[in-house]
Design an enzyme around this catalytic site. Structure first.
Site, PDB file in Angstrom:
ATOM      1  N   ASP A 160       0.886  -1.157   0.000  1.00 60.36           N
ATOM      2  CA  ASP A 160       0.000   0.000   0.000  1.00 60.36           C
ATOM      3  C   ASP A 160       0.935   1.222   0.000  1.00 60.36           C
ATOM      4  O   ASP A 160       2.128   1.095   0.306  1.00 60.36           O
ATOM      5  CB  ASP A 160      -0.876  -0.033   1.252  1.00 60.36           C
ATOM      6  CG  ASP A 160      -1.691   1.229   1.428  1.00 60.36           C
ATOM      7  OD1 ASP A 160      -2.334   1.660   0.458  1.00 60.36           O
ATOM      8  OD2 ASP A 160      -1.687   1.784   2.551  1.00 60.36           O
ATOM      9  N   ASP A 197      -0.039   5.053   0.971  1.00 60.12           N
ATOM     10  CA  ASP A 197      -0.247   6.023   2.042  1.00 60.12           C
ATOM     11  C   ASP A 197      -0.205   5.346   3.404  1.00 60.12           C
ATOM     12  O   ASP A 197      -1.001   4.465   3.690  1.00 60.12           O
ATOM     13  CB  ASP A 197      -1.611   6.712   1.860  1.00 60.12           C
ATOM     14  CG  ASP A 197      -1.686   7.462   0.541  1.00 60.12           C
ATOM     15  OD1 ASP A 197      -0.690   8.097   0.194  1.00 60.12           O
ATOM     16  OD2 ASP A 197      -2.721   7.392  -0.126  1.00 60.12           O
ATOM     17  N   GLY A 234      -7.125   4.718   3.785  1.00 55.87           N
ATOM     18  CA  GLY A 234      -7.275   3.730   2.714  1.00 55.87           C
ATOM     19  C   GLY A 234      -8.606   3.764   1.986  1.00 55.87           C
ATOM     20  O   GLY A 234      -8.860   2.958   1.101  1.00 55.87           O
ATOM     21  N   ARG A 244     -11.597   8.131  -2.825  1.00 49.13           N
ATOM     22  CA  ARG A 244     -11.921   9.559  -2.817  1.00 49.13           C
ATOM     23  C   ARG A 244     -13.425   9.781  -2.646  1.00 49.13           C
ATOM     24  O   ARG A 244     -13.850  10.574  -1.817  1.00 49.13           O
ATOM     25  CB  ARG A 244     -11.431  10.209  -4.113  1.00 49.13           C
ATOM     26  CG  ARG A 244     -11.377  11.719  -4.052  1.00 49.13           C
ATOM     27  CD  ARG A 244     -10.946  12.328  -5.368  1.00 49.13           C
ATOM     28  NE  ARG A 244      -9.654  11.823  -5.832  1.00 49.13           N
ATOM     29  CZ  ARG A 244      -9.116  12.116  -7.006  1.00 49.13           C
ATOM     30  NH1 ARG A 244      -9.766  12.919  -7.840  1.00 49.13           N
ATOM     31  NH2 ARG A 244      -7.947  11.616  -7.361  1.00 49.13           N
ATOM     32  N   SER A 291      -5.148   5.183  -4.630  1.00 50.55           N
ATOM     33  CA  SER A 291      -4.991   6.567  -5.064  1.00 50.55           C
ATOM     34  C   SER A 291      -4.730   6.719  -6.560  1.00 50.55           C
ATOM     35  O   SER A 291      -3.929   6.013  -7.153  1.00 50.55           O
ATOM     36  CB  SER A 291      -3.841   7.230  -4.301  1.00 50.55           C
ATOM     37  OG  SER A 291      -3.616   8.533  -4.796  1.00 50.55           O
ATOM     38  N   ASN A 343      -3.330   9.283  -7.551  1.00 49.42           N
ATOM     39  CA  ASN A 343      -2.073  10.036  -7.569  1.00 49.42           C
ATOM     40  C   ASN A 343      -0.869   9.155  -7.219  1.00 49.42           C
ATOM     41  O   ASN A 343       0.244   9.669  -7.048  1.00 49.42           O
ATOM     42  CB  ASN A 343      -2.155  11.190  -6.570  1.00 49.42           C
ATOM     43  CG  ASN A 343      -3.228  12.200  -6.956  1.00 49.42           C
ATOM     44  OD1 ASN A 343      -3.098  12.873  -7.975  1.00 49.42           O
ATOM     45  ND2 ASN A 343      -4.290  12.279  -6.170  1.00 49.42           N
ATOM     46  N   ASP A 345      -1.658  -0.487   6.115  1.00 43.20           N
ATOM     47  CA  ASP A 345      -1.856   0.187   7.400  1.00 43.20           C
ATOM     48  C   ASP A 345      -3.341   0.393   7.694  1.00 43.20           C
ATOM     49  O   ASP A 345      -3.679   0.953   8.732  1.00 43.20           O
ATOM     50  CB  ASP A 345      -1.161   1.550   7.412  1.00 43.20           C
ATOM     51  CG  ASP A 345      -1.844   2.537   6.495  1.00 43.20           C
ATOM     52  OD1 ASP A 345      -2.211   2.138   5.370  1.00 43.20           O
ATOM     53  OD2 ASP A 345      -2.041   3.700   6.892  1.00 43.20           O
TER      54      ASP A 345
HETATM   55  C1  G6P Z   1      -5.528   6.005  -0.547  1.00 45.88           C
HETATM   56  C2  G6P Z   1      -5.513   6.937   0.653  1.00 45.88           C
HETATM   57  C3  G6P Z   1      -6.856   7.599   0.849  1.00 45.88           C
HETATM   58  C4  G6P Z   1      -7.322   8.261  -0.434  1.00 45.88           C
HETATM   59  C5  G6P Z   1      -7.384   7.230  -1.575  1.00 45.88           C
HETATM   60  C6  G6P Z   1      -7.754   7.861  -2.914  1.00 45.88           C
HETATM   61  O1  G6P Z   1      -6.278   4.879  -0.227  1.00 45.88           O
HETATM   62  O2  G6P Z   1      -5.167   6.215   1.814  1.00 45.88           O
HETATM   63  O3  G6P Z   1      -6.724   8.565   1.866  1.00 45.88           O
HETATM   64  O4  G6P Z   1      -8.602   8.832  -0.276  1.00 45.88           O
HETATM   65  O5  G6P Z   1      -6.097   6.634  -1.702  1.00 45.88           O
HETATM   66  O6  G6P Z   1      -6.725   8.749  -3.294  1.00 45.88           O
HETATM   67  P1  G6P Z   1      -6.831   9.810  -4.470  1.00 45.88           P
HETATM   68  O7  G6P Z   1      -5.448  10.394  -4.568  1.00 45.88           O
HETATM   69  O8  G6P Z   1      -7.201   9.067  -5.720  1.00 45.88           O
HETATM   70  O9  G6P Z   1      -7.871  10.786  -4.080  1.00 45.88           O
HETATM   71 MG    MG Z   2      -2.719   3.173   3.587  1.00 46.61          MG
END
Ligand code: G6P
Ligand code: MG
Length: 218
Positions: A8, A10, A45, A48, A113, A115, A167
């Site tokens: 993972d 983040d 985790g 969005r 994510s 990103n 996590d």
């Molecule tokens: C990960 C992070 C989340 C976030 C998700 C989507 O799971 O832990 O906090 O909301 O990714 O990320 P994004 O960058 O696509 O909004």
């Molecule tokens: Mg995470």
């Protein structure tokens, strides 16, 4: 035997969780929605859209408004990750990645994510990662196993040959649902369902993990 690791992003490789939090807090403040650092723990985790729906609660918004808010939060987030560098890798990450490579174990990223690619490039570890499963790869978010199954498939591995490092509670659930080995980072209250629970990756070595996983097989 173990042939691959799926990390993972983040809260595991880097602490972008803080930037996600600050971006959501800014949006919530602008909208007059109640939100706090405490409440943010539930969003670890979480995708969005699911995160926004959680923050919005009972307040009624149109789909167009929800979309605009997701875009706005992402602008804040993207702005905040511009200065990420290899120094933002969490303790123990580089050592473990090196040891895994040395042992011939493949590495994938399994992050919800959109990103994720940008972040691993800024962290300077893009060239160490053999496959990427990110926010564009599958439809169903964690705790569905889809993202990790996609990652294992990209590596050409069976779930039972793969270890997930997570996590988030939803991430551990996803790994177990997919029939993979799970290493949870953080308190047992959050990741206690994992096969191995550790406070973080600091001081963690492949040889130790290998020994622990082998004990579990017997
Ligand atoms: C990960 C992070 C989340 C976030 C998700 C989507 O799971 O832990 O906090 O909301 O990714 O990320 P994004 O960058 O696509 O909004
Ligand atoms: Mg995470």
């Amino acid at each position: 035997d173990i042939r691959g690791f799926i990390f993972d992003l983040d809260g595991v490789l880097t602490d972008t969780a803080e930037y996600h939090y600050l971006a959501w807090q800014k949006l919530a403040d602008e909208e007059g929605l109640p939100f706090s650092r405490d409440a943010n723990e539930a969003l670890r985790g979480v995708s969005r859209r699911e995160s926004l729906l959680y923050i919005v609660g009972d307040r009624k918004y149109s789909e167009a408004q929800l979309q605009e808010m997701m875009d706005r939060k992402n602008r804040y987030y993207v702005e905040s990750i511009q200065n990420i560098s290899p120094q933002d890798l969490l303790p123990g990450v580089v050592t473990l990645l090196d040891e895994l490579k040395q042992a011939g174990i493949k590495i994938a990223l399994g992050s919800a994510s959109k990103n994720a690619r940008t972040v691993i490039e800024k962290l300077g570890i893009a060239n160490r990662i053999d496959a990427i499963a990110d926010g564009y790869s599958v439809q169903r978010p964690k705790p569905a196993p889809d993202l990790f199954l996609y990652a294992a498939k990209q590596l050409g591995l069976e779930p039972a040959q793969s270890v997930v490092v997570e996590d988030a509670e939803a991430g551990i659930e996803a790994a177990l649902a997919g029939g993979m080995w799970a290493i949870g980072l953080g308190p047992a209250s959050r990741v206690g369902a994992a096969h191995i629970v550790l406070p973080s990756l600091a001081g963690v070595h492949w040889s130790d993990l290998h020994a622990k996983l082998n004990e579990l097989v017997i």
